[in-house]
Design a protein around this motif. Structure first.
Motif, PDB file in Angstrom:
ATOM      1  N   VAL A   1       0.849  -1.188   0.000  1.00  0.00           N
ATOM      2  CA  VAL A   1       0.000   0.000   0.000  1.00  0.00           C
ATOM      3  C   VAL A   1       0.893   1.249   0.000  1.00  0.00           C
ATOM      4  CG1 VAL A   1      -1.997   1.087   1.065  1.00  0.00           C
ATOM      5  CG2 VAL A   1      -1.579  -1.358   1.437  1.00  0.00           C
TER       6      VAL A   1
ATOM      7  N   GLY B   1       0.249   4.732   3.356  1.00  0.00           N
ATOM      8  CA  GLY B   1      -0.167   3.347   3.180  1.00  0.00           C
ATOM      9  C   GLY B   1      -0.045   2.533   4.450  1.00  0.00           C
TER      10      GLY B   1
ATOM     11  N   SER C   1      -3.058   0.533   6.254  1.00  0.00           N
ATOM     12  CA  SER C   1      -2.858  -0.881   6.577  1.00  0.00           C
ATOM     13  C   SER C   1      -3.244  -1.184   8.018  1.00  0.00           C
ATOM     14  CB  SER C   1      -1.392  -1.260   6.337  1.00  0.00           C
ATOM     15  OG  SER C   1      -1.029  -1.058   4.987  1.00  0.00           O
TER      16      SER C   1
ATOM     17  N   GLY D   1       2.884  -1.371   4.185  1.00  0.00           N
ATOM     18  CA  GLY D   1       2.434  -0.037   3.818  1.00  0.00           C
ATOM     19  C   GLY D   1       3.533   0.979   4.011  1.00  0.00           C
TER      20      GLY D   1
END
Length: 311
Positions: A40, A109, A113, A105
């Motif tokens: 991510v 991100g 996560s 992540g």
């Protein structure tokens, strides 16, 4: 240190989500039985952040979306925020037939996560949080715009700029303090992918409204704080000692991160020397260190799900 891409299986899939479809890139084996890792990206980035990590993870199926409001998902509407991203990530995993996975992540991100692990706990085996995932270390009482300027600064200003050509955008990034000594083929691919529109009015693909809403959500958003307080899976945080502009002060100070590690028993912390906020995932030695943490997490996952593994 340069990093050259190698031939690696890669495909894309547009995943249905609220308001449209989310572009997802997949590197590695097409075998659905291969270990899966969900990756991510950060607040103004795209799934192409992860090209170098994919090369480091032999035999792993690396699944990485363009988050809502970014990359080829930039036309998706709000509302934004970590809860919205977490639900999109759950849809990505379902579309790729992944029941549970290690989730890595970077920057924003990592926040998404952590919230994914709270909202969809059955999907997350463990977390690798790369220079993100803990509340932003900013003075109390700042407005949302002040937080954006404090944390992102020029990164936010870039979203309002236009560029006459792809070469002009590459030139912009080549002198960026984070990449001036770390330009490589994968960074170039990331930069090229980031552009939307047509010359001479090319612009970064991240939706400013998405970035602004998401950054505000990082600064003490209810979904994040609830997710951290409820953290119930193993989590490794990798900290870059240098910041977004390669400055001496990283996004987090060591003492601040250690305080959170004492507060959260499932959180471990490790510094990655020689990296800044970008190069911790987009150049060596950062990508290798992230890959090592991911491989460790995948190995633990495989062991947990292999009958009689101890024997």
């Amino acid at each position: 240190m340069s990093a050259e891409p190698t031939a690696l299986p890669y495909s894309t899939l547009d995943v249905p989500v609220r308001g449209g479809t989310l572009r997802t890139g997949v590197w590695g084996p097409q075998d659905p039985e291969a270990p899966a890792v969900l990756a991510v990206h950060g607040v103004t980035a795209s799934h192409r952040t992860w090209g170098l990590l994919a090369q480091e993870l032999d035999g792993v199926r690396l699944i990485a979306p363009d988050l809502r409001g970014r990359g080829r998902s930039n036309q998706l509407p709000g509302p934004f925020g970590m809860a919205a991203h977490a639900d999109d990530l759950a849809a990505v995993m379902a579309a790729h037939g992944v029941g549970s996975a290690v989730v890595v992540g970077h920057s924003m991100g990592a926040f998404a996560s952590v919230v994914l692990a709270r909202r969809h706990p059955e999907l997350v085996e463990s977390l690798v949080l790369v220079d993100g995932g803990l509340p932003l270390q900013v003075p109390a009482g700042l407005s949302d715009e002040e937080v954006i300027q404090s944390v992102l600064g020029p990164a936010a200003e870039r979203l309002a700029a236009t560029f006459r050509s792809r070469d002009a955008y590459r030139d912009f990034w080549r002198v960026h303090p984070a990449f001036a000594e770390h330009w490589n083929a994968l960074v170039e691919d990331y930069v090229d992918y980031d552009l939307a529109g047509e010359p001479p009015l090319l612009r970064p693909s991240t939706n400013y409204a998405a970035m602004a809403r998401d950054t505000a959500d990082l600064n003490g958003g209810a979904a994040l704080m609830d997710a951290l307080e409820s953290l119930a899976v193993p989590a490794m945080m990798l900290r870059a000692p240098r910041g977004l502009l390669n400055e001496d002060a990283g996004l987090y100070t060591p003492g601040y991160v250690d305080q959170w590690a004492r507060r959260l028993p499932d959180l471990q912390v490790r510094d990655v020397p020689g990296t800044n906020h970008y190069t911790i995932v987009m150049d060596s030695p950062g990508a290798a260190a992230v890959a090592g943490a991911v491989r460790q997490a995948v190995g633990a996952l495989v062991k947990r799900h292999t009958p009689n593994a101890a024997g």
